[in-house]
Design a protein around this motif. Structure first.
Motif, mmCIF file in Angstrom:
data_model
loop_
_atom_site.group_PDB
_atom_site.id
_atom_site.type_symbol
_atom_site.label_atom_id
_atom_site.label_comp_id
_atom_site.label_asym_id
_atom_site.label_seq_id
_atom_site.Cartn_x
_atom_site.Cartn_y
_atom_site.Cartn_z
ATOM 1 N N LEU A 373 0.855 -1.187 0.000
ATOM 2 C CA LEU A 373 0.000 0.000 0.000
ATOM 3 C C LEU A 373 0.894 1.242 0.000
ATOM 4 O O LEU A 373 1.979 1.220 0.575
ATOM 5 C CB LEU A 373 -0.849 0.042 1.274
ATOM 6 C CG LEU A 373 -1.977 -0.970 1.414
ATOM 7 C CD1 LEU A 373 -2.602 -0.853 2.786
ATOM 8 C CD2 LEU A 373 -3.019 -0.732 0.343
ATOM 9 N N PRO A 374 0.434 2.330 -0.607
ATOM 10 C CA PRO A 374 1.243 3.553 -0.566
ATOM 11 C C PRO A 374 1.272 4.154 0.840
ATOM 12 O O PRO A 374 0.313 4.038 1.593
ATOM 13 C CB PRO A 374 0.541 4.492 -1.545
ATOM 14 C CG PRO A 374 -0.827 3.950 -1.692
ATOM 15 C CD PRO A 374 -0.768 2.488 -1.421
ATOM 16 N N ILE A 375 2.375 4.801 1.161
ATOM 17 C CA ILE A 375 2.568 5.382 2.496
ATOM 18 C C ILE A 375 1.808 6.700 2.633
ATOM 19 O O ILE A 375 1.575 7.174 3.744
ATOM 20 C CB ILE A 375 4.085 5.604 2.769
ATOM 21 C CG1 ILE A 375 4.373 6.026 4.221
ATOM 22 C CG2 ILE A 375 4.674 6.643 1.831
ATOM 23 C CD1 ILE A 375 4.513 4.897 5.169
ATOM 24 N N GLY A 376 1.382 7.269 1.490
ATOM 25 C CA GLY A 376 0.738 8.592 1.478
ATOM 26 C C GLY A 376 -0.253 8.847 2.605
ATOM 27 O O GLY A 376 -0.071 9.774 3.395
ATOM 28 N N PRO A 377 -1.321 8.041 2.707
ATOM 29 C CA PRO A 377 -2.329 8.323 3.739
ATOM 30 C C PRO A 377 -1.742 8.360 5.156
ATOM 31 O O PRO A 377 -2.184 9.145 5.986
ATOM 32 C CB PRO A 377 -3.308 7.157 3.591
ATOM 33 C CG PRO A 377 -3.145 6.700 2.183
ATOM 34 C CD PRO A 377 -1.699 6.935 1.839
ATOM 35 N N THR A 378 -0.723 7.537 5.401
ATOM 36 C CA THR A 378 -0.098 7.533 6.731
ATOM 37 C C THR A 378 0.584 8.878 6.978
ATOM 38 O O THR A 378 0.469 9.447 8.059
ATOM 39 C CB THR A 378 0.952 6.407 6.815
ATOM 40 O OG1 THR A 378 0.345 5.213 6.358
ATOM 41 C CG2 THR A 378 1.450 6.214 8.222
ATOM 42 N N PHE A 379 1.279 9.365 5.968
ATOM 43 C CA PHE A 379 1.956 10.652 6.096
ATOM 44 C C PHE A 379 0.952 11.784 6.269
ATOM 45 O O PHE A 379 1.108 12.658 7.116
ATOM 46 C CB PHE A 379 2.811 10.934 4.855
ATOM 47 C CG PHE A 379 4.164 10.285 4.870
ATOM 48 C CD1 PHE A 379 4.570 9.503 5.950
ATOM 49 C CD2 PHE A 379 5.052 10.462 3.822
ATOM 50 C CE1 PHE A 379 5.826 8.909 5.975
ATOM 51 C CE2 PHE A 379 6.306 9.876 3.832
ATOM 52 C CZ PHE A 379 6.688 9.095 4.910
ATOM 53 N N VAL A 380 -0.070 11.758 5.429
ATOM 54 C CA VAL A 380 -1.006 12.874 5.382
ATOM 55 C C VAL A 380 -1.706 13.073 6.723
ATOM 56 O O VAL A 380 -1.993 14.192 7.132
ATOM 57 C CB VAL A 380 -2.020 12.662 4.228
ATOM 58 C CG1 VAL A 380 -3.158 13.648 4.321
ATOM 59 C CG2 VAL A 380 -1.311 12.815 2.890
ATOM 60 N N GLN A 381 -1.935 11.976 7.443
ATOM 61 C CA GLN A 381 -2.622 12.120 8.723
ATOM 62 C C GLN A 381 -1.799 12.941 9.720
ATOM 63 O O GLN A 381 -2.321 13.426 10.717
ATOM 64 C CB GLN A 381 -2.982 10.751 9.308
ATOM 65 C CG GLN A 381 -1.795 10.024 9.905
ATOM 66 C CD GLN A 381 -2.153 8.620 10.348
ATOM 67 O OE1 GLN A 381 -2.988 7.953 9.751
ATOM 68 N NE2 GLN A 381 -1.528 8.159 11.408
#
Lengths: 698, 126
Positions: A373-381
């Protein structure tokens, strides 16, 4: 699973997505505040609240519906530019989003429902932004509900009543999709419908007739257990240009039975006067045309290309099982290959084995890819975390995110959030200075926190970097000496001193803030990362900032390991931990006070661990003329003495904990290509065990 | 007589609710996520010879909103006379008026009872 649970599941999943997007969009809105807010952004925020509200009504969650309704009213005012966006409003809306998230969790049986008082307090603050418009909006809402419930009301009453209905529909009523025949049919549902008269005076000559217009009007009587609401309900959607007069008559003796037509959709044309027949065909004409068009329309070229779902949901346990099976397949395939090649296989057999080898590897890549899965959502939070922290401490922080699309194993993504959160908090809390301090140091007032993810040497690297004041090596060392962690005459390099912040109980914060000083220290962060078979390192420059680098394996399911032998047994050391392998000279090994051993490598002294002793393996002891594997843990290098180095292998990890119990120093087990079972060593735990009593912390 | 109904809504919850309710009432329900998806679905359906008897559409949707969607339908001879029911949680009358002006046959305020939905749909399709 019942339909209600299924709907609830859909609702929860959808609403949680909206909660996440609301949070990010509100933060983006705050950033844009002052300038012109992007209308699409505002609209998206409104829509998210609106969708949660709509869904909560559908799944029967009136508390959530009421709450989101109030929020929606405020957002509607923002959308109409009647309310300016400021920090206070954004903070309130963010609190509301948190409240919604908790209400969703409570619905999912995870956590307490926010109390009514809490919700009411938020609603009151929201209403404060609405001013005098609240009552009006609410009244409009009630009114609308009343209109719709009118459809349900007025079910059978006792008395039989009779209504005379003059139905003069707008000539263009057909265009709205209203079919007069359906209205007659619906009226007939309520009782006995009699067509007193069909008025033809508006019907033009045939050549002047527009088939899309309605030229007929009707005089009707409806008799039965029917209320005025029932009759009005039939015409609820009839457009403004129409005139519907409904008058109640005293129930009369039934009129002439012969003129009473029981009206059905098709009966009308049959029973209407002859002249009307041709006219009545008018409403049907466009329909017929539509049908013909549909039939003759060319079929789309890519049949099935655009329709149907492009993805499906699969239970992660099934994915794990698939990965596991593919892993076994790879090993099985390698064993077949080895056996065949040893016995001298025919060229065809070799070609076939090679082809299977290629396919299995591709299959393995595919299976692994499904877990990524992309890390994006984890970072964005973290945008929210950083914002709240910065606001509470009067700091200005800009979060920069890079490499959003970098993919990680799903289970790593799930477990990396907590350590990251702690490191981000630390960076804002201790790393970045206040605007005044930054100004004094000649830096821009706004500090920058960067979260980045990228691939490096077969690993995923996550970086958390700030441009703050950097680590104070002197202060850390002094504290470590005071706590008895290192001796006063220590000879540690700067990076070794930096690594001390991962030691349990060492914190250099001058004062404990409500966020970082919660007793969970960097030692827990380090351990969490090690549990993911990752490594964390620090680079820090005084006055310039600090950069944490976390190296993580691509996946937890397989591991690149170095097979080594200790006595009769084979072990695997994760490649991620290995720096180099050497064959030391006898004179390189030294013993200090007969207990601790060191190995000198290119002038550097490394603590030595004799694996056969450490692991209690019987048989030939490892000697200096055997092999040395240099491993790294927390910026420090160690020498592991082993009998032989067998070579590098990619193996599938089997959990020991699941089948037996957790064993300290062992990360798991695996089956080697030759069929033997090998334990995978956990270097961090081994080092901890070997030097548990040593003074220098690891 | 076709019993195919297309529900156009960006909320999966609403789509699932409408589909379930109307399927139980004997209708054949198809789904679309927004106005543009709705137009695409209609094209695919007409390509396979399926006539849609009624369209139920949300107003505020991403990509293409409900009003634009309805105006598109009304300018297409194939769907000019297909009744469109507007779904809205917005209680302001202005929305309904806008819907009517765009060419909707009726409206329904969310949330609705299953019977209410079926009652309204039965006004147009049986």
């Amino acid at each position: 699973m019942g339909i209600e649970n299924e709907l609830k599941g859909i609702f929860l999943e959808e609403s949680r997505e909206h909660v996440a997007s609301l949070e990010n969009d509100l933060l983006a809105l705050e950033e844009a505040a002052g300038g012109a807010a992007d209308p699409e952004l505002v609209n998206r925020i409104f829509r998210a609240a609106h969708t949660i509200k709509g869904g909560s009504g559908s799944v029967g969650y009136p508390e959530l519906m009421g709450f989101t309704h109030t929020m929606e009213n405020v957002l509607d005012r923002v959308r109409q530019n009647a309310l300016a966006v400021d920090r206070e409003l954004i903070s309130l809306l963010l609190s509301c989003v948190d409240c919604i998230a908790r209400m969703l969790d409570a619905m999912d049986h995870a956590g307490e429902v926010p109390s009514e008082a809490e919700r009411a307090a938020l609603a009151t603050r929201l209403n404060g932004f609405l001013g005098g418009t609240v009552a009006a909006a609410q009244a409009a809402g009630d009114q609308a509900v009343a209109v719709v419930t009118a459809l349900d009301k007025g079910r059978k009453t006792g008395r039989e009543r009779c209504f005379r209905i003059r139905m003069r529909l707008a000539p263009d009523v057909l265009e709205s999709g209203t079919d007069p025949a359906m209205l007659l049919t619906e009226l007939a549902d309520h009782g006995t419908l009699a067509v007193e008269q069909v008025n033809l005076e508006q019907v033009p000559a045939l050549d002047a007739m527009d088939p899309y217009r309605l030229y007929l009007s009707w005089d009707l009587t409806l008799t039965g257990h029917v209320t005025r609401d029932d009759v009005e309900g039939v015409f609820i959607f009839v457009s403004e240009g129409s005139h519907i007069d409904i008058t109640e008559e005293a129930p009369a003796a039934p009129v002439n039975q012969n003129s009473t037509a029981q009206v059905g959709a098709l009966d009308i044309t049959e029973e209407a006067p002859a002249a009307a027949v041709s006219v009545e065909a008018a409403p049907a004409a466009p329909r017929a045309e539509a049908t013909v068009r549909a039939e003759t329309a060319p079929r789309p070229e890519a049949q099935g290309g655009g329709k149907g779902p492009s993805s499906i949901r699969v239970d992660t346990q099934r994915l794990d099982r698939l990965v596991n099976l593919v892993g076994e397949l790879v090993i099985g395939q390698a064993r077949v290959a080895q056996a065949c090649l040893k016995d001298g296989a025919t060229p065809e057999a070799i070609a076939a084995i090679e082809s299977i080898d290629r396919i299995t590897r591709e299959l393995q890549d595919e299976a692994m890819g499904m877990r990524m899965l992309p890390i994006g959502p984890t970072f964005v939070q973290f945008q929210r975390v950083v914002r709240d922290l910065a606001v509470s401490q009067g700091k200005q922080v800009n979060l920069e995110i890079k490499g959003k699309e970098t993919e990680l194993d799903k289970s790593i993504i799930e477990k990396i959030g907590d350590p990251l959160k702690h490191m981000v908090r630390n960076a804002v809390d201790h790393g970045l200075e206040t605007p005044a301090e930054r100004r004094a140091a000649g830096k821009p007032e706004e500090g920058t926190l960067t979260m980045a993810a990228y691939h490096q040497e077969g690993n995923i690297v996550i970086e958390i970097a700030d441009d703050g004041k950097g680590l104070n090596a002197e202060a850390i060392a002094a504290k470590a000496v005071r706590e008895g962690v290192i001796p006063a005459d220590h000879n540690l390099s700067e990076s070794q001193v930096h690594a001390l912040i991962f030691h349990p109980g060492l914190s250099t914060a001058q004062k404990v803030t409500d966020l970082s000083g919660r007793g969970v220290g960097m030692d827990v962060v380090k351990r969490n990362i090690e549990e993911l078979r990752g490594r964390v390192s620090i680079e820090s420059t005084p006055g310039k900032g600090t950069r944490f680098k976390i190296a993580l394996p691509l996946t937890l399911a397989i591991i690149d390991g170095m097979a080594i032998s200790v006595g009769p047994q084979v072990f695997l050391i994760p490649l991620l931990s290995i720096v180099e392998s050497v064959r030391p000279r006898p004179g390189d090994l030294k013993s200090v006070s007969g207990r601790d051993e060191w190995v000198t490598l290119r002038g550097e002294s490394l603590p030595l661990i004799r694996l056969h002793e450490m692991l209690g393996v019987p048989g030939k002891a490892c000697a200096a003329e055997d092999s040395l594997v240099v491993v790294e843990n927390m910026g420090r290098r160690y020498g592991l003495l082993v009998n032989d180095i067998l070579g590098q292998q990619q193996v599938v990890i089997k959990s020991i904990e699941q089948h037996y119990k957790a064993v300290d120093g062992v990360a798991g087990a695996s089956i080697l290509v030759d069929g033997r079972v090998a334990m995978i060593l956990d270097v961090a735990a081994l080092v901890r065990r070997a030097f548990a009593k040593a003074r220098v912390a690891c | 007589m076709s019993n195919v109904i297309l529900i156009v809504d960006d909320s999966a919850t609403i789509r699932a609710t409408v589909k379930h309710t109307l399927t139980q009432a004997g209708y054949d329900v198809r789904q679309a996520n927004d106005g543009q998806d709705g137009l695409n679905q209609l094209k695919t359906l007409s390509g396979t010879g399926t006539r849609v008897a009624m369209i139920i559409s949300d107003v505020n949707m991403p990509v293409m909103d409900g009003l634009t969607f309805i105006r598109n339908l009304k300018s297409d001879a194939t769907y000019k006379f297909t009744p469109v029911l507007v779904l809205t949680t917005e209680s302001q009358d202005s929305r309904k008026e806008e819907g009517k002006a765009a060419g909707a046959a009726g409206w329904l305020v969310k949330p609705f009872e299953p019977d209410t939905l079926v009652g309204v749909v039965r006004k147009f399709v049986r």
